[in-house]
Write a protein that holds these residues in place. Structure first.
Motif, PDB file in Angstrom:
ATOM      1  N   LYS A   8       4.775   4.673   9.675  1.00  0.00           N
ATOM      2  CA  LYS A   8       3.424   4.134   8.985  1.00  0.00           C
ATOM      3  C   LYS A   8       3.199   3.467  10.062  1.00  0.00           C
ATOM      4  O   LYS A   8       1.922   3.020  10.262  1.00  0.00           O
ATOM      5  CB  LYS A   8       4.070   3.619   8.290  1.00  0.00           C
ATOM      6  CG  LYS A   8       2.207   2.141   7.395  1.00  0.00           C
ATOM      7  CD  LYS A   8       2.430   2.034   6.343  1.00  0.00           C
ATOM      8  CE  LYS A   8       1.661   0.863   5.839  1.00  0.00           C
ATOM      9  NZ  LYS A   8       0.709  -0.578   7.134  1.00  0.00           N
TER      10      LYS A   8
ATOM     11  N   ILE B  92       0.117   3.353  12.582  1.00  0.00           N
ATOM     12  CA  ILE B  92      -0.838   3.906  11.814  1.00  0.00           C
ATOM     13  C   ILE B  92      -1.955   2.719  12.983  1.00  0.00           C
ATOM     14  O   ILE B  92      -3.619   3.006  12.696  1.00  0.00           O
ATOM     15  CB  ILE B  92      -0.428   3.418  10.888  1.00  0.00           C
ATOM     16  CG1 ILE B  92      -2.251   2.747  10.019  1.00  0.00           C
ATOM     17  CG2 ILE B  92      -0.891   1.070  10.849  1.00  0.00           C
ATOM     18  CD1 ILE B  92      -2.234   2.347   8.280  1.00  0.00           C
TER      19      ILE B  92
ATOM     20  N   CYS C  42      -0.739   5.458   1.338  1.00  0.00           N
ATOM     21  CA  CYS C  42      -0.847   5.727   2.174  1.00  0.00           C
ATOM     22  C   CYS C  42      -0.479   7.530   2.820  1.00  0.00           C
ATOM     23  O   CYS C  42       0.258   7.127   3.848  1.00  0.00           O
ATOM     24  CB  CYS C  42      -0.241   4.916   2.600  1.00  0.00           C
ATOM     25  SG  CYS C  42      -0.724   3.278   2.898  1.00  0.00           S
TER      26      CYS C  42
ATOM     27  N   HIS D  92       4.296   8.973   1.442  1.00  0.00           N
ATOM     28  CA  HIS D  92       3.627   9.511   2.622  1.00  0.00           C
ATOM     29  C   HIS D  92       5.279   9.660   3.392  1.00  0.00           C
ATOM     30  O   HIS D  92       4.771  10.911   4.311  1.00  0.00           O
ATOM     31  CB  HIS D  92       3.353   8.424   3.650  1.00  0.00           C
ATOM     32  CG  HIS D  92       4.464   7.364   4.073  1.00  0.00           C
ATOM     33  ND1 HIS D  92       4.456   6.409   3.320  1.00  0.00           N
ATOM     34  CD2 HIS D  92       4.839   6.764   4.789  1.00  0.00           C
ATOM     35  CE1 HIS D  92       5.362   5.481   3.479  1.00  0.00           C
ATOM     36  NE2 HIS D  92       5.696   5.637   4.553  1.00  0.00           N
TER      37      HIS D  92
ATOM     38  N   LEU E  39      -0.709   8.891   5.591  1.00  0.00           N
ATOM     39  CA  LEU E  39      -0.212   8.600   7.618  1.00  0.00           C
ATOM     40  C   LEU E  39       0.689   9.876   8.340  1.00  0.00           C
ATOM     41  O   LEU E  39       0.435  10.180   9.640  1.00  0.00           O
ATOM     42  CB  LEU E  39       0.844   8.294   7.031  1.00  0.00           C
ATOM     43  CG  LEU E  39       0.545   6.512   6.858  1.00  0.00           C
ATOM     44  CD1 LEU E  39       1.974   5.680   5.926  1.00  0.00           C
ATOM     45  CD2 LEU E  39      -0.290   5.673   7.370  1.00  0.00           C
TER      46      LEU E  39
ATOM     47  N   TYR F  48      -5.813   4.792   6.131  1.00  0.00           N
ATOM     48  CA  TYR F  48      -5.169   6.036   5.803  1.00  0.00           C
ATOM     49  C   TYR F  48      -4.370   4.791   4.401  1.00  0.00           C
ATOM     50  O   TYR F  48      -3.363   5.200   4.154  1.00  0.00           O
ATOM     51  CB  TYR F  48      -4.442   5.626   6.800  1.00  0.00           C
ATOM     52  CG  TYR F  48      -5.282   6.354   8.574  1.00  0.00           C
ATOM     53  CD1 TYR F  48      -5.220   7.992   8.374  1.00  0.00           C
ATOM     54  CD2 TYR F  48      -5.990   6.327   8.863  1.00  0.00           C
ATOM     55  CE1 TYR F  48      -5.537   8.851   9.233  1.00  0.00           C
ATOM     56  CE2 TYR F  48      -6.637   6.743   9.577  1.00  0.00           C
ATOM     57  CZ  TYR F  48      -6.150   8.366  10.455  1.00  0.00           C
ATOM     58  OH  TYR F  48      -6.794   8.914  11.137  1.00  0.00           O
ATOM     59  N   HIS F  49      -5.327   4.243   3.895  1.00  0.00           N
ATOM     60  CA  HIS F  49      -4.437   3.834   2.399  1.00  0.00           C
ATOM     61  C   HIS F  49      -4.862   4.319   1.386  1.00  0.00           C
ATOM     62  O   HIS F  49      -3.806   3.966  -0.150  1.00  0.00           O
ATOM     63  CB  HIS F  49      -4.925   1.957   2.580  1.00  0.00           C
ATOM     64  CG  HIS F  49      -4.930   1.433   3.509  1.00  0.00           C
ATOM     65  ND1 HIS F  49      -4.760   0.238   3.782  1.00  0.00           N
ATOM     66  CD2 HIS F  49      -3.807   1.286   4.563  1.00  0.00           C
ATOM     67  CE1 HIS F  49      -4.219  -0.564   4.743  1.00  0.00           C
ATOM     68  NE2 HIS F  49      -3.588  -0.021   5.584  1.00  0.00           N
ATOM     69  N   GLU F  50      -5.644   5.499   1.220  1.00  0.00           N
ATOM     70  CA  GLU F  50      -5.509   5.501   0.031  1.00  0.00           C
ATOM     71  C   GLU F  50      -4.721   6.950  -0.550  1.00  0.00           C
ATOM     72  O   GLU F  50      -3.573   7.188   0.857  1.00  0.00           O
ATOM     73  CB  GLU F  50      -7.040   7.083   0.006  1.00  0.00           C
ATOM     74  CG  GLU F  50      -6.611   7.859   0.458  1.00  0.00           C
ATOM     75  CD  GLU F  50      -7.216   7.888   2.241  1.00  0.00           C
ATOM     76  OE1 GLU F  50      -7.019   9.215   3.421  1.00  0.00           O
ATOM     77  OE2 GLU F  50      -6.962   6.758   2.495  1.00  0.00           O
TER      78      GLU F  50
ATOM     79  N   TYR G  65      -7.928   1.053   7.808  1.00  0.00           N
ATOM     80  CA  TYR G  65      -7.895   1.097   6.898  1.00  0.00           C
ATOM     81  C   TYR G  65      -8.257   2.178   5.847  1.00  0.00           C
ATOM     82  O   TYR G  65      -7.872   2.431   4.763  1.00  0.00           O
ATOM     83  CB  TYR G  65      -8.850  -0.193   6.606  1.00  0.00           C
ATOM     84  CG  TYR G  65     -10.184   0.135   6.946  1.00  0.00           C
ATOM     85  CD1 TYR G  65     -11.194   1.461   7.060  1.00  0.00           C
ATOM     86  CD2 TYR G  65      -9.908  -0.145   8.127  1.00  0.00           C
ATOM     87  CE1 TYR G  65     -11.908   1.479   7.893  1.00  0.00           C
ATOM     88  CE2 TYR G  65     -11.178  -0.361   9.483  1.00  0.00           C
ATOM     89  CZ  TYR G  65     -11.964   1.137   9.033  1.00  0.00           C
ATOM     90  OH  TYR G  65     -13.196   0.746  10.284  1.00  0.00           O
TER      91      TYR G  65
ATOM     92  N   PRO H 164      -0.781  -7.598  -1.502  1.00  0.00           N
ATOM     93  CA  PRO H 164      -0.775  -7.047  -0.078  1.00  0.00           C
ATOM     94  C   PRO H 164      -0.279  -7.413   0.828  1.00  0.00           C
ATOM     95  O   PRO H 164       1.030  -6.936   2.037  1.00  0.00           O
ATOM     96  CB  PRO H 164      -2.436  -6.940  -0.222  1.00  0.00           C
ATOM     97  CG  PRO H 164      -2.798  -7.188  -1.330  1.00  0.00           C
ATOM     98  CD  PRO H 164      -2.059  -7.864  -2.278  1.00  0.00           C
TER      99      PRO H 164
ATOM    100  N   TRP I 155       0.889  -1.315   0.118  1.00  0.00           N
ATOM    101  CA  TRP I 155       0.137  -0.048   0.020  1.00  0.00           C
ATOM    102  C   TRP I 155       0.449   1.137  -0.122  1.00  0.00           C
ATOM    103  O   TRP I 155       0.358   2.382  -1.100  1.00  0.00           O
ATOM    104  CB  TRP I 155      -1.308   0.095   0.775  1.00  0.00           C
ATOM    105  CG  TRP I 155      -2.507  -0.663   1.181  1.00  0.00           C
ATOM    106  CD1 TRP I 155      -3.534  -1.431   0.386  1.00  0.00           C
ATOM    107  CD2 TRP I 155      -1.423  -2.237   2.172  1.00  0.00           C
ATOM    108  NE1 TRP I 155      -3.373  -2.582   0.595  1.00  0.00           N
ATOM    109  CE2 TRP I 155      -3.596  -3.047   1.432  1.00  0.00           C
ATOM    110  CE3 TRP I 155      -1.171  -2.600   2.725  1.00  0.00           C
ATOM    111  CZ2 TRP I 155      -2.930  -4.538   2.212  1.00  0.00           C
ATOM    112  CZ3 TRP I 155      -1.278  -4.357   2.945  1.00  0.00           C
ATOM    113  CH2 TRP I 155      -2.350  -4.636   3.086  1.00  0.00           C
ATOM    114  N   SER I 156       2.396   1.586   0.861  1.00  0.00           N
ATOM    115  CA  SER I 156       2.639   3.001   1.071  1.00  0.00           C
ATOM    116  C   SER I 156       4.410   2.406   0.811  1.00  0.00           C
ATOM    117  O   SER I 156       4.996   3.542   0.644  1.00  0.00           O
ATOM    118  CB  SER I 156       2.599   2.141   2.333  1.00  0.00           C
ATOM    119  OG  SER I 156       3.078   1.775   3.244  1.00  0.00           O
TER     120      SER I 156
END
Length: 305
Positions: free
Chosen positions: A173, A176, A190, A274, A193, A185-187, A183, A223, A165-166
């Motif tokens: 991170k 988190i 991330c 991030h 963060l 904060y994943h867009e 979840y 993932p 994700w990041s």
């Protein structure tokens, strides 16, 4: 401090004096801070010190970290970071006997913070006078742990790896789990963060950041992807007060390892945006190389930084 401990620190002091390096060419004060500190009259941010400690003997024959070597590496980093000749004095500048200390770890089973790092940190926290009931080590339980709920000081420790994700799993991170809805904060890889570090439960409480680089994961697919082929025997710790600066150096190392392994420039996907956003939007620290002082202790072969 025992005679043996003093001997170890003296050896690291010799290596430190022989191996110190800086990014940006600034001069360092004895305290480990830069001469170029921000003042009311100047908007220039102080430079951030990042200590890289590497020891080829940190892992045993099974690839597990040796507790005594890990403790020696932590002491060397803290001594250099704080400017204290004796490591015990350095730890006393970070933690006080009256503190309630949460050691934020990372328990991902493929690549955890490791017991050696967790217990090494706890040993030094107790060594300055914090009682056992005022110390906790956890990851996913921080919101329910009573010690973390009343913590006055946090130590942030995790390994760097390349998640889905990041871009990278970083010190930034690692917090988190201080929110009930990670979840969300994943867009955008991330990118939000850094916002978590501004929340009351953690804001201004972090006394030390330790990025574990014994065997960083530099590539993954999916993932929760993991392959032993995609970890690198780096034998290091990155330590600093500024999580953004430490992550910036860690990211540079990961990218260098990727380029070496694949034989070409192979950018992370997604990019680890991030880290820079934590600087430019949330002002948590420095992500620009010319605002970071990198100090190397130990051997420097294939350091990628």
């Amino acid at each position: 401090m025992s005679k043996e401990s003093k001997t170890r620190i003296n050896r690291w002091e010799f290596i430190r004096d022989a191996s110190a390096a800086t990014l940006g060419g600034s001069l360092l004060l004895g305290s480990g801070r830069s001469l170029l500190a921000a003042t009311e009259d100047s908007p220039v941010k102080a430079k951030s010190d990042v200590i890289l400690v590497r020891n080829p003997d940190v892992l045993d024959g099974d690839g597990e970290p040796k507790p005594e070597v890990v403790l020696e590496m932590l002491d060397a980093a803290v001594s250099r970071l704080t400017g204290e000749k004796e490591a015990t004095d350095g730890w006393r500048t970070l933690i006080k006997p009256a503190d309630v200390v949460g050691i934020k770890s990372n328990v991902w089973p493929r690549l955890p913070t490791t017991t050696a790092v967790e217990q090494g940190l706890k040993t030094r926290v107790m060594g300055v006078g914090v009682v056992d009931k005022d110390i906790a080590i956890t990851d996913r339980g921080v919101l329910s742990d009573p010690v973390f709920q009343r913590a006055t000081a946090l130590i942030n420790a995790r390994p760097m790896r390349s998640p889905h994700w990041s871009g990278v799993g970083s010190l930034i991170k690692n917090y988190i789990m201080f929110v009930p809805d990670p979840y969300n904060y994943h867009e955008e890889a991330c990118s939000r963060l850094g916002e978590i570090w501004t929340y009351p439960l953690v804001k201004d409480k972090t006394r030390l950041n330790v990025l574990v680089m014994f065997t960083p994961q530099f590539h993954c697919v999916g993932p929760h992807g993991f392959s032993p082929r995609h970890v690198w025997q780096y034998h290091g710790l990155l330590v600093g007060f500024d999580p953004v600066a430490v992550d910036t150096i860690g990211l540079k190392i990961i990218q260098g390892i990727r380029n070496e392994y694949f034989g070409e420039e192979r950018p992370l996907s997604p990019p680890a945006k991030h880290i820079a956003v934590a600087d430019t939007t949330y002002h948590l620290g420095n992500s620009e190389p010319d605002r970071i002082n990198l100090v190397k202790l130990g051997y420097d072969e294939q350091s990628f930084c």
